[in-house]
Enzyme design. Sequence first.
Site, mmCIF file in Angstrom:
data_model
loop_
_atom_site.group_PDB
_atom_site.id
_atom_site.type_symbol
_atom_site.label_atom_id
_atom_site.label_comp_id
_atom_site.label_asym_id
_atom_site.label_seq_id
_atom_site.Cartn_x
_atom_site.Cartn_y
_atom_site.Cartn_z
ATOM 1 N N TYR A 1 -0.185 1.014 0.571
ATOM 2 C CA TYR A 1 -1.255 0.339 -0.549
ATOM 3 C C TYR A 1 -2.443 0.010 0.068
ATOM 4 O O TYR A 1 -2.723 -0.149 1.304
ATOM 5 C CB TYR A 1 -0.388 -0.963 -0.975
ATOM 6 C CG TYR A 1 -0.935 -1.635 -2.070
ATOM 7 C CD1 TYR A 1 -1.651 -1.219 -3.177
ATOM 8 C CD2 TYR A 1 -1.397 -2.926 -1.591
ATOM 9 C CE1 TYR A 1 -2.289 -1.770 -4.136
ATOM 10 C CE2 TYR A 1 -2.246 -3.807 -2.687
ATOM 11 C CZ TYR A 1 -2.501 -3.238 -3.949
ATOM 12 O OH TYR A 1 -3.187 -3.892 -4.762
ATOM 13 N N TYR B 1 -1.683 -9.990 -1.774
ATOM 14 C CA TYR B 1 -0.647 -9.303 -1.170
ATOM 15 C C TYR B 1 -0.136 -9.849 0.074
ATOM 16 O O TYR B 1 -0.561 -9.735 1.382
ATOM 17 C CB TYR B 1 -1.290 -7.910 -0.869
ATOM 18 C CG TYR B 1 -0.165 -6.819 -0.588
ATOM 19 C CD1 TYR B 1 0.708 -6.308 -1.688
ATOM 20 C CD2 TYR B 1 -0.237 -5.912 0.544
ATOM 21 C CE1 TYR B 1 1.301 -5.309 -1.681
ATOM 22 C CE2 TYR B 1 0.764 -4.933 0.797
ATOM 23 C CZ TYR B 1 1.647 -4.667 -0.363
ATOM 24 O OH TYR B 1 2.436 -3.686 -0.153
HETATM 25 P P1 NAD Z 1 10.748 -0.344 -5.802
HETATM 26 O O1 NAD Z 1 11.384 -1.935 -6.054
HETATM 27 O O2 NAD Z 1 11.401 0.748 -6.926
HETATM 28 O O3 NAD Z 1 11.053 0.196 -4.558
HETATM 29 C C1 NAD Z 1 11.295 -0.651 -3.167
HETATM 30 C C2 NAD Z 1 12.690 -0.162 -2.713
HETATM 31 O O4 NAD Z 1 12.848 -0.543 -1.423
HETATM 32 C C3 NAD Z 1 13.767 -0.557 -3.683
HETATM 33 O O5 NAD Z 1 14.594 0.385 -4.116
HETATM 34 C C4 NAD Z 1 14.472 -1.320 -2.495
HETATM 35 O O6 NAD Z 1 15.962 -1.550 -2.996
HETATM 36 C C5 NAD Z 1 14.399 -0.945 -1.260
HETATM 37 N N1 NAD Z 1 14.627 -1.416 -0.145
HETATM 38 C C6 NAD Z 1 14.261 -2.857 0.199
HETATM 39 N N2 NAD Z 1 14.617 -3.296 1.245
HETATM 40 C C7 NAD Z 1 15.617 -2.204 1.592
HETATM 41 C C8 NAD Z 1 16.232 -1.884 3.058
HETATM 42 N N3 NAD Z 1 16.569 -2.855 3.801
HETATM 43 N N4 NAD Z 1 16.935 -0.801 2.853
HETATM 44 C C9 NAD Z 1 16.831 0.117 2.031
HETATM 45 N N5 NAD Z 1 16.082 0.040 0.722
HETATM 46 C C10 NAD Z 1 15.327 -1.077 0.982
HETATM 47 O O7 NAD Z 1 9.425 -0.464 -6.078
HETATM 48 P P2 NAD Z 1 8.193 0.410 -5.830
HETATM 49 O O8 NAD Z 1 7.028 -0.106 -6.343
HETATM 50 O O9 NAD Z 1 8.460 1.821 -6.576
HETATM 51 O O10 NAD Z 1 8.059 0.617 -4.420
HETATM 52 C C11 NAD Z 1 8.154 1.945 -3.732
HETATM 53 C C12 NAD Z 1 7.301 1.898 -2.505
HETATM 54 O O11 NAD Z 1 5.688 1.979 -3.217
HETATM 55 C C13 NAD Z 1 7.135 0.782 -1.661
HETATM 56 O O12 NAD Z 1 6.893 1.190 -0.418
HETATM 57 C C14 NAD Z 1 5.887 0.005 -2.121
HETATM 58 O O13 NAD Z 1 5.274 -0.842 -1.305
HETATM 59 C C15 NAD Z 1 4.863 1.347 -2.376
HETATM 60 N N6 NAD Z 1 3.888 0.747 -3.378
HETATM 61 C C16 NAD Z 1 3.931 -0.013 -4.632
HETATM 62 C C17 NAD Z 1 2.861 -0.170 -5.366
HETATM 63 C C18 NAD Z 1 3.118 -0.960 -6.908
HETATM 64 O O14 NAD Z 1 2.255 -1.394 -7.349
HETATM 65 N N7 NAD Z 1 4.477 -0.723 -7.272
HETATM 66 C C19 NAD Z 1 1.758 0.138 -4.961
HETATM 67 C C20 NAD Z 1 1.448 0.937 -3.444
HETATM 68 C C21 NAD Z 1 2.492 1.124 -2.969
#
Ligand code: NAD
Length: 290
Positions: free
Chosen positions: A180, A190
């Site tokens: 991000y 954040y």
């Molecule tokens: P999401 O909640 O769908 O995905 C996050 C995942 O991490 C979940 O499936 C959760 O179960 C998993 N997780 C957390 N702790 C864990 C652990 N100890 N072991 C295994 N799994 C674990 O949300 P998302 O937004 O799709 O996030 C996916 C990626 O995208 C992340 O790296 C997030 O930082 C990144 N991201 C998200 C955004 C946004 O605005 N949604 C923006 C930029 C980057």
Amino acid sequence: MQIIDLKGKKALVTGVADNVGFGWHIAKSLQAAGAEVIISCHPRVQTILERFLTKDKYSESRQLPYNSKDELKAIAILPCDVTYDTMEDIPEEQKSQKGYAGVDASIQGLMDATQKAVGELDILIHSVAFSPEVDRSHLEVSRQAYLTAMSTSSYSLISLSRAAAPLMKDRNGHIVGLSYLAAQRAVPFYGGGMAAAKAALECDARMLAWHLGEAGHTVNIVSPGPYASRAAKSIGDIGEMIDQTAARSPLRRSIDAQDVANSVLFLCSPLASAITGEVLYVDAGYHAMA
Ligand code: NAD
């Protein structure tokens, strides 16, 4: 004309918990391009995820993109808590808890199960992030939460890549993680140490690109704009963040999960054969603004 053909490729997508997050859409795009997909989830959400993958009422959300007639169908759903590298690292009291009992939910356990399910691996997606104090500012975050954010969201890429490397031998693999903008710029809302975790993730991807490049593997990062996933909703008013970002983005729009999945698919394809150690912004151009 199908330009990207991943037939015969095997992909492991980590961090899928529901039918909204980026991981779900990435898995669908990889399958639509022909890859066999293994999905890994946090042990505690496996039952919930299985419902999204099987119940009729979620059938529409399983529909693959790119005019495919097929639905998302994982070769296997494998639990993994990415804070543990091996079974020995999982505390005894944790081993008896829901989702952990009777399986090796460590990263090594995940790779052993992946090998059993599909033999080799061509693609590894890291879509995992967590901080127990994401609603606390970077100034207020506790040491323990900061370290947890790093361990779960950053170090896990190193550990997963290392454990996946033997399965990727001689297969010119592709590894993609999700970052991000807060890795590069100060984004006040954040919190919880996540900004530092993302900065580390981007640095780690560059380092891994070097160390795994000798074996022919690429390691890249996609950095999406804000999107209303389950994880993002815990950060704050995600709707407002999305609207504000969209208004200031060159394309004057927000991003959706398919934008991100398209770019990840590209980075996992022969079209990106000489791209590694890169951070690709998928944010409607927001990062380019002053
Ligand atoms: P999401 O909640 O769908 O995905 C996050 C995942 O991490 C979940 O499936 C959760 O179960 C998993 N997780 C957390 N702790 C864990 C652990 N100890 N072991 C295994 N799994 C674990 O949300 P998302 O937004 O799709 O996030 C996916 C990626 O995208 C992340 O790296 C997030 O930082 C990144 N991201 C998200 C955004 C946004 O605005 N949604 C923006 C930029 C980057």
